[in-house]
Design a protein around this motif. Structure first.
Motif: not given
Length: 109
Positions: A43-48, A50-54
């Motif tokens: 989950d933390l990896k997915t969130e990170a 997503g932040a990189l994509d934004k």
């Protein structure tokens, strides 16, 4: 380098902790805890990610807001600097865009 009792005790405690953790992870409860840890890490990896994509959108927004602020405040700063320089050079400042004359004191003779 000399190995003293402190170093030996630290090594032994680390080895005991490693063996205890290994034994715990072999139990059903340990496997569940390990799976929960893996899920949280995913989950933390997915969130990170997503932040990189934004990130490009965020920096574009910052750039636009900074550009707008410069457009808004630069004319005022430019006029202030022109007035300051003209006062230093002994020239009267120009009238502002609103048509009000600047405060200029005339020397008395």
């Amino acid at each position: 380098m000399m190995v003293n009792a402190k170093h030996l005790a630290t090594f032994i405690l680390g080895a005991v902790a490693g063996v205890a953790l290994h034994k715990y992870l072999q139990t059903e409860e340990g496997e569940k805890a390990f799976e929960d840890l893996k899920t949280k890490a995913t989950d933390l990896k997915t969130e990170a990610e997503g932040a990189l994509d934004k990130m490009p959108e965020y920096f574009e927004q910052l750039k636009n807001q900074g550009s707008e602020a410069l457009k808004k405040y630069t004319p005022e700063a430019e006029k202030m600097l022109q007035d300051l320089l003209s006062n230093l050079q002994g020239k009267a400042p120009q009238a502002s865009a609103e048509g009000t004359p600047p405060n200029v004191e005339t020397p008395q003779q």
